[in-house]
Design an enzyme around this catalytic site. Structure first.
Site, PDB file in Angstrom:
ATOM      1  N   CYS A 139      51.752  52.898 107.764  1.00 48.94           N
ATOM      2  CA  CYS A 139      51.295  53.853 106.753  1.00 48.94           C
ATOM      3  C   CYS A 139      49.777  53.906 106.605  1.00 48.94           C
ATOM      4  O   CYS A 139      49.254  54.737 105.869  1.00 48.94           O
ATOM      5  CB  CYS A 139      51.941  53.516 105.417  1.00 48.94           C
ATOM      6  SG  CYS A 139      53.736  53.562 105.529  1.00 48.94           S
ATOM      7  N   PHE A 175      52.799  48.542 105.760  1.00 50.02           N
ATOM      8  CA  PHE A 175      53.661  47.481 106.261  1.00 50.02           C
ATOM      9  C   PHE A 175      52.899  46.762 107.373  1.00 50.02           C
ATOM     10  O   PHE A 175      52.242  47.396 108.195  1.00 50.02           O
ATOM     11  CB  PHE A 175      54.942  48.076 106.866  1.00 50.02           C
ATOM     12  CG  PHE A 175      56.002  48.441 105.855  1.00 50.02           C
ATOM     13  CD1 PHE A 175      55.764  48.412 104.493  1.00 50.02           C
ATOM     14  CD2 PHE A 175      57.266  48.813 106.293  1.00 50.02           C
ATOM     15  CE1 PHE A 175      56.753  48.747 103.578  1.00 50.02           C
ATOM     16  CE2 PHE A 175      58.270  49.145 105.383  1.00 50.02           C
ATOM     17  CZ  PHE A 175      58.019  49.120 104.032  1.00 50.02           C
ATOM     18  N   HIS A 203      45.780  54.976  97.828  1.00 55.43           N
ATOM     19  CA  HIS A 203      46.964  54.984  98.687  1.00 55.43           C
ATOM     20  C   HIS A 203      48.241  55.108  97.863  1.00 55.43           C
ATOM     21  O   HIS A 203      49.227  55.679  98.335  1.00 55.43           O
ATOM     22  CB  HIS A 203      47.011  53.692  99.512  1.00 55.43           C
ATOM     23  CG  HIS A 203      48.202  53.569 100.390  1.00 55.43           C
ATOM     24  ND1 HIS A 203      48.347  54.302 101.541  1.00 55.43           N
ATOM     25  CD2 HIS A 203      49.336  52.821 100.284  1.00 55.43           C
ATOM     26  CE1 HIS A 203      49.509  54.000 102.120  1.00 55.43           C
ATOM     27  NE2 HIS A 203      50.123  53.102 101.377  1.00 55.43           N
ATOM     28  N   HIS A 206      55.257  60.454 100.535  1.00 55.31           N
ATOM     29  CA  HIS A 206      54.484  59.596 101.435  1.00 55.31           C
ATOM     30  C   HIS A 206      54.637  60.100 102.869  1.00 55.31           C
ATOM     31  O   HIS A 206      55.728  60.053 103.441  1.00 55.31           O
ATOM     32  CB  HIS A 206      54.986  58.159 101.301  1.00 55.31           C
ATOM     33  CG  HIS A 206      54.141  57.150 102.010  1.00 55.31           C
ATOM     34  ND1 HIS A 206      53.063  57.482 102.810  1.00 55.31           N
ATOM     35  CD2 HIS A 206      54.208  55.783 102.014  1.00 55.31           C
ATOM     36  CE1 HIS A 206      52.518  56.379 103.295  1.00 55.31           C
ATOM     37  NE2 HIS A 206      53.189  55.337 102.832  1.00 55.31           N
ATOM     38  N   GLU A 239      47.339  47.466  94.410  1.00 53.97           N
ATOM     39  CA  GLU A 239      46.153  48.296  94.652  1.00 53.97           C
ATOM     40  C   GLU A 239      45.285  48.368  93.393  1.00 53.97           C
ATOM     41  O   GLU A 239      44.049  48.297  93.479  1.00 53.97           O
ATOM     42  CB  GLU A 239      46.554  49.710  95.096  1.00 53.97           C
ATOM     43  CG  GLU A 239      45.327  50.586  95.362  1.00 53.97           C
ATOM     44  CD  GLU A 239      45.635  51.887  96.080  1.00 53.97           C
ATOM     45  OE1 GLU A 239      46.823  52.228  96.233  1.00 53.97           O
ATOM     46  OE2 GLU A 239      44.662  52.552  96.494  1.00 53.97           O
ATOM     47  N   LYS A 282      50.010  61.463  96.536  1.00 51.80           N
ATOM     48  CA  LYS A 282      51.410  61.273  96.943  1.00 51.80           C
ATOM     49  C   LYS A 282      52.389  61.709  95.863  1.00 51.80           C
ATOM     50  O   LYS A 282      53.549  61.974  96.151  1.00 51.80           O
ATOM     51  CB  LYS A 282      51.653  59.822  97.340  1.00 51.80           C
ATOM     52  CG  LYS A 282      50.955  59.440  98.644  1.00 51.80           C
ATOM     53  CD  LYS A 282      51.416  58.096  99.165  1.00 51.80           C
ATOM     54  CE  LYS A 282      50.709  57.700 100.445  1.00 51.80           C
ATOM     55  NZ  LYS A 282      49.334  57.224 100.235  1.00 51.80           N
TER      56      LYS A 282
END
Lengths: 87, 417
Positions: free
Chosen positions: B167, B401, B307, B342, B318, B337
């Site tokens: 991602c 990830f 993000h 996403h 975050e 998002k």
């Protein structure tokens, strides 16, 4: 027109090749339908699936310089082998 | 080597294919707080498997590929090619006329390769046997094929590469573009990411992993970064491509661009295959490195395009990272998002584009569905409506990830756009 030529033209049409003017004298190479190696491989699969014949790797290069009519003769010859083979 | 204005890089072209449409549709909807998330309609490959998804527009493959190849290429490649066409058109660049093919680069990212095509062929082989498998599979699904086919279509002969850091991939691709320009390898870099993960097996594994937002009657409410009621992310698809150009090259063409890319920072968690470091230390380190690379202080940052995907752990980590880096200075923060879902490998590139557009227009997009900010995510949120701010410097964050963290710093031109 032989059955195999008609089948081949329809298969190429389904593969989005321009075959409106194709006949048994049309070549597979750049002067004709202009198949690349992957397209020849896909066509071979379609014919194998429809007619129960088998092609080897060495056949692929030969096909690229054939006309549709010559290809049909080749397929017909192999069909006779398949038909004549012991069960 | 000390950097000079000569090897700075500008974003001179943007091409988007998103659940909110192309760049114009994206700009209108994301800034007005409209959602592109919807329930997959009957007949869609993930209908009945997902309650909500970010579905990109259908692109006719024959608009970007020869008709004999059009049906033999995975959707992620088609999305990437369409976005690349749009980005180059937006930049006013025809490779070979406006840019040297040998000094043009392509760096396209993706996380999945062509899994849609692979799943179709695997099912066909299982049902029908050997002759059902197309010989075109590899040419249609390999992860490098977005990069390769963009190069083929536009005659790019310089540096080409494919990045796959899940991602965060899109952020890495833009960072790589800046490095290529600074190192003198390229004048023009076509960079970004694309993913098309809306297929049954991928939808099912995300769902089985309990990673996705669930239980929302209205799919448009499912994606809610930083919100107290967030419960997962919304799986989406799309492509984002930017033309990152050596500033002197762009200036010579009379194209100032949207904004400059002035810094990048990468750091790795080395912690867990899917979970972020709980304190956000890896994310924070990537932010600090990006600011240091840009030669700016935290207090110089006016806006952060986060993000934040809408997961409990990720958004909180975050937020912790942002507070750790920015301390008492609280830049405005938002995540698009909420409106798009996403977009995985496309996300970082689409969000770098959103950041450039925010700088260009002096208007920060809101976080959609951020009705009740989670106290764990205490930040200066842009929510409910776009916020007019003549921001000069912005940070775009991408985390993944695998513990990959990539941040970009974008800025308006010193003399204005």
């Amino acid at each position: 027109m032989s059955d195999v030529v008609a089948f081949t033209i329809e298969a190429l049409r389904q593969m989005n090749f321009d075959v409106d003017d194709a006949d048994s004298g049309t070549v597979f190479g750049p002067a004709g339908v202009d198949l690349d190696s992957l397209a020849v491989a896909e066509l071979a699969l379609r014919v194998e699936d429809a007619y129960g014949v088998k092609f080897g790797e060495e056949d692929m290069e030969r096909f690229t310089v054939m006309t549709l009519g010559e290809f049909a003769v080749e397929v017909d010859a192999r069909l006779r082998l398949v038909d004549g083979a012991p069960a | 080597m000390r950097r000079t204005a000569r090897d700075g890089a500008s974003v001179t072209g943007i091409g988007l294919v998103t659940p909110l449409g192309d760049t114009a549709g994206f700009l209108a909807a994301a800034w007005e707080g409209r959602s592109g998330v919807r329930r997959p309609p009957d007949g869609h490959p993930v209908a009945g498997l997902l309650d909500a998804a970010g579905i990109a527009p259908d692109i006719d493959p024959s608009t970007v590929l020869p008709k004999t190849e059009a049906r033999r290429v995975d959707r992620f490649v088609v999305l990437a090619m369409s976005a690349a066409d749009a980005a180059l058109r937006d930049a006013g660049i025809a490779i070979g006329q406006d840019a040297d093919p040998a000094r043009t680069a392509v760096v396209l990212a993706n996380s999945f390769g062509g899994l849609t095509m692979f799943e179709g062929e695997a099912v066909a082989r299982h049902r029908q046997g050997r002759t059902a498998v197309t010989p075109y599979l590899l040419a249609g699904m390999l992860p490098n094929m977005a990069t390769a086919r963009i190069a083929i279509r536009h005659g790019v002969r310089g540096f080409t590469s494919t990045i796959s850091t899940a991602c965060a991939s899109g952020g890495y691709a833009v960072a790589e573009a800046l490095r290529l320009v600074r190192e003198g390898v390229a004048d023009v870099v076509v960079c970004g990411g694309a993913d098309a993960p809306l297929l049954p097996t991928v939808a099912t594994t995300f769902s089985n992993a309990r990673a996705l937002a669930s239980g929302w009657t209205d799919p448009a409410e499912a994606s809610r970064p930083f919100d107290r009621r967030r419960n997962g992310f919304v799986l989406g698809e799309g492509a984002g491509v930017l033309v990152v150009e050596r500033r002197a090259h762009a200036t010579a063409r009379g194209r100032p661009g949207y904004a400059d890319v002035i810094g990048w920072g990468v750091a790795t968690d080395a912690y867990h295959p899917t979970a972020p470091l709980p304190d956000g230390a890896g994310a924070a380190e990537s932010m600090r490195r990006a600011l240091a690379d840009a030669g700016i202080a935290p207090a110089d940052v006016d806006y952060v395009n986060a993000h934040a995907t809408g997961t409990k752990l990720g958004d909180a980590a975050e937020a912790r990272a942002l507070r750790a880096v920015f301390g008492g200075h609280a830049p405005a923060v938002s995540s698009i998002k909420g409106a798009t879902g996403h977009l995985l490998a496309a996300a970082g590139a689409v969000e770098a584009a959103a950041t450039a557009l925010a700088l260009r227009h002096g208007m920060l997009p809101p976080t959609h569905n951020l009705d009740d900010p989670d106290p764990e995510c205490d930040l200066d949120h842009v929510r409910k409506a776009a916020r007019p701010v003549a921001a000069r410097t912005a940070l775009s964050t991408s985390f993944a990830f695998g513990g990959h963290n990539a941040c970009l710093v974008l800025a308006t031109h010193p003399g204005g756009p």
